[in-house]
Design a protein around this motif. Structure first.
Motif, PDB file in Angstrom:
ATOM      1  N   SER A   1       0.814  -1.223   0.000  1.00  0.00           N
ATOM      2  CA  SER A   1       0.000   0.000   0.000  1.00  0.00           C
ATOM      3  C   SER A   1       0.843   1.267   0.000  1.00  0.00           C
ATOM      4  CB  SER A   1      -0.925   0.006   1.227  1.00  0.00           C
ATOM      5  OG  SER A   1      -1.788  -1.113   1.220  1.00  0.00           O
ATOM      6  N   GLY A   2       2.158   1.093  -0.031  1.00  0.00           N
ATOM      7  CA  GLY A   2       3.038   2.254  -0.097  1.00  0.00           C
ATOM      8  C   GLY A   2       3.573   2.718   1.236  1.00  0.00           C
ATOM      9  N   VAL A   3       3.248   2.007   2.324  1.00  0.00           N
ATOM     10  CA  VAL A   3       3.799   2.355   3.626  1.00  0.00           C
ATOM     11  C   VAL A   3       5.271   1.940   3.673  1.00  0.00           C
ATOM     12  CG1 VAL A   3       3.622   1.958   6.124  1.00  0.00           C
ATOM     13  CG2 VAL A   3       1.544   2.082   4.724  1.00  0.00           C
ATOM     14  N   ASP A   4       6.102   2.791   4.242  1.00  0.00           N
ATOM     15  CA  ASP A   4       7.525   2.507   4.375  1.00  0.00           C
ATOM     16  C   ASP A   4       7.716   1.543   5.558  1.00  0.00           C
ATOM     17  OD1 ASP A   4      10.256   2.468   4.512  1.00  0.00           O
ATOM     18  OD2 ASP A   4      10.502   4.586   5.020  1.00  0.00           O
ATOM     19  N   VAL A   5       7.780   0.249   5.260  1.00  0.00           N
ATOM     20  CA  VAL A   5       7.901  -0.780   6.293  1.00  0.00           C
ATOM     21  C   VAL A   5       9.364  -1.185   6.404  1.00  0.00           C
ATOM     22  CG1 VAL A   5       7.159  -3.061   7.078  1.00  0.00           C
ATOM     23  CG2 VAL A   5       5.586  -1.625   5.761  1.00  0.00           C
ATOM     24  N   ARG A   6       9.921  -1.035   7.603  1.00  0.00           N
ATOM     25  CA  ARG A   6      11.325  -1.377   7.819  1.00  0.00           C
ATOM     26  C   ARG A   6      11.446  -2.322   9.012  1.00  0.00           C
ATOM     27  NH1 ARG A   6      14.837   4.134   6.594  1.00  0.00           N
ATOM     28  NH2 ARG A   6      13.526   4.909   4.893  1.00  0.00           N
ATOM     29  N   LEU A   7      12.154  -3.407   8.786  1.00  0.00           N
ATOM     30  CA  LEU A   7      12.376  -4.420   9.808  1.00  0.00           C
ATOM     31  C   LEU A   7      13.866  -4.514  10.097  1.00  0.00           C
ATOM     32  CD1 LEU A   7      11.437  -6.919  11.534  1.00  0.00           C
ATOM     33  CD2 LEU A   7      11.804  -8.285   9.464  1.00  0.00           C
ATOM     34  N   MET A   8      14.216  -4.438  11.386  1.00  0.00           N
ATOM     35  CA  MET A   8      15.625  -4.552  11.781  1.00  0.00           C
ATOM     36  C   MET A   8      15.812  -5.808  12.627  1.00  0.00           C
ATOM     37  SD  MET A   8      18.073  -1.762  13.741  1.00  0.00           S
ATOM     38  CE  MET A   8      17.603  -0.463  12.577  1.00  0.00           C
ATOM     39  N   LEU A   9      16.749  -6.657  12.190  1.00  0.00           N
ATOM     40  CA  LEU A   9      17.061  -7.910  12.866  1.00  0.00           C
ATOM     41  C   LEU A   9      18.548  -7.934  13.240  1.00  0.00           C
ATOM     42  CD1 LEU A   9      15.282 -10.408  10.419  1.00  0.00           C
ATOM     43  CD2 LEU A   9      14.405  -9.608  12.618  1.00  0.00           C
TER      44      LEU A   9
END
Length: 481
Positions: free
Chosen positions: A355-363
């Motif tokens: 949907s265009g949301v800036d999704v960021r995952l940090m592992l």
């Protein structure tokens, strides 16, 4: 001979498999995971299931007397009425956009909303523990502590010594630790504290040496309440490794909160429930102004303390994550050491990214539990393809458990983004409805990005075949890891 043995095991395994299917019929993913265990470990796998697969949701673990239960329900009903009538004036106008999430947490999790809180954020163990030691030194009435892991090392000894000094001064000290998470503690570890008048208790202790039938259900909460006025919640346990002194991990990156205000009272109530479940010396279940003081904090931060555990049928903290993800319009920043989402969470993240949301995952860039790490990587490909960005933290070990949506609302606590935390562990998170605090946490994430490398879709597709095979195998077991 071997053929006969295999035939007998197969015959025995069939009714055992049927039993697993009947007992786990409401959870398809867990059913298949346990059937895989039975396939690879005939008969023995069923014994493992009996120990690890117990369902606690039907057990009444917490015994709350009728008067207290009625008082709690009246508070909940009163606040729900205020929400329905739009009577609450929010300190932060942006918080009004999350009224539905507050109502959900209130209705299903008994999480009262308070907005007179002050919050300090810690990202390094030395800062967190020095603040905690100062608060312990100034304690006047009681100190309540709950940690999943307590190590028999310099920090552990220093903490118990500080608590023993306060107990000798007449301060009531109660220390709750998880029996599995703190399995390395010697029996005499708390002797000094007990001699000084303090108390210590293990959560779900083993009744039989080296055998704990509740090994799968761990109290993963980390809480400290000082005089009912100051509360600590977050990811740090007790041990030298959390100060960055472990050679294997080096620098330890975590997130912890120090809260003053109404949110502390819910933390106190949660500690009392867990303490009374674990200790023969019960805290009296009645209103006590010493345990629940009238807090006149000058804070303005809105907070709900949301807890979850295997004794509940609703996965409260997972629902918070889902609401945050679905509500996000611009950004979702997530930090977690373990990433094993179920289908609902995986779908929500993909929908947000698409949907265009800036999704960021940090592992973490390096694992502490390899099987969990392999399983985590198995989920990243479809999210990267949907447009999510993934970053691997490389300075040391990332243990923070945080999500921030749109820089307006955040959650920090003990729950990882995995099925174990959402369904099997006893967990607690602070949900924060305050733009200023959420922006500070978002800034922490952005600073951490400087110490990460991005995992791209191209790099992910070029993974070695052996790594892909390991990931596929561990993903099959992910519901029970």
């Amino acid at each position: 001979m071997l053929q006969n043995v295999y035939a007998v095991l197969t015959i025995i395994n069939v009714p055992l498999a049927v039993t697993v299917i009947l007992l786990e019929r409401r959870n398809v993913s867990a059913t298949w995971a346990w059937l895989m265990v039975l396939l690879f470990f005939p008969v023995l796998g069923f014994g493992i299931y009996l120990i690890l697969g117990q369902n606690l949701s039907n057990l009444k673990l917490y015994n709350i007397n009728r008067r207290n239960r009625q008082a709690i329900l009246e508070l909940i009903d009163s606040q729900r009425e205020h929400f329905r009538n739009n009577d609450i004036v929010f300190n932060d106008p942006e918080a009004a956009n999350y009224r539905d999430m507050m109502y959900m947490n209130l209705s299903s999790g008994y999480a009262l909303y308070t907005q007179n809180n002050e919050i300090d954020i810690f990202t390094e163990g030395n800062d967190k523990f020095e603040a905690l030691f100062r608060d312990i030194e100034h304690a006047e009435n009681h100190i309540h502590l709950m940690y999943y892991t307590v190590q028999n090392d310099k920090l552990g000894a220093r903490l118990v010594e500080a608590l023993a000094r306060k107990a000798a001064q007449g301060v009531q000290v109660r220390f709750l630790f998880d029996d599995i998470g703190s399995s390395g503690l010697p029996r005499h570890f708390f002797d000094g504290l007990r001699r000084a008048g303090g108390e210590a208790a293990a959560f779900f202790p083993s009744r039989i040496p080296y055998v704990n039938i509740r090994v799968n259900y761990r109290n993963h909460r980390k809480l400290v309440i000082v005089d009912g006025k100051i509360g600590y919640i977050g990811g740090f346990n007790v041990g030298d490794e959390y100060l960055g002194l472990d050679r294997r991990f080096g620098y330890w990156r975590d997130t912890h909160l120090r809260i003053r205000g109404g949110g502390v009272l819910h933390m106190q109530a949660l500690f009392m429930l867990d303490w009374n479940l674990a200790s023969p010396h019960k805290l009296i279940e009645r209103y006590d102004p010493v345990l629940f003081p009238d807090l006149k904090s000058g804070g303005t931060v809105g907070v709900q303390i949301v807890s979850s555990g295997p004794n509940q049928t609703t996965e409260q903290i997972k629902n918070v994550y889902l609401k945050l993800i679905h509500s996000a319009k611009d950004t979702i920043f997530i930090q977690t050491p373990y990433f094993i989402p179920d289908e609902s969470l995986l779908t929500a993240l993909k929908m947000a990214a698409l949907s265009g949301v800036d999704v960021r995952l940090m592992l973490p860039g390096r694992p502490d539990h390899k099987m969990v790490y392999w399983a985590s990587f198995s989920y990243l490909g479809e999210l990267l393809d949907a447009g999510m960005k993934c970053y691997l933290y490389e300075k040391g070990f990332l243990h923070a458990k945080m999500i921030v949506a749109d820089g307006k609302v955040a959650s920090v606590g003990t729950a990882n983004v995995d099925i174990r935390s959402f369904k099997l562990n006893f967990e607690v998170n602070a949900v924060i409805y305050d733009t200023g605090t959420a922006c500070r946490l978002k800034g922490v994430f952005e600073e951490d990005l400087k110490l990460c490398r991005e995992l791209t879709s191209e790099e992910y597709r070029k993974r070695p075949r052996l790594q892909r095979f390991r990931e596929s195998c561990t993903r099959l077991l992910s519901p029970i890891l």
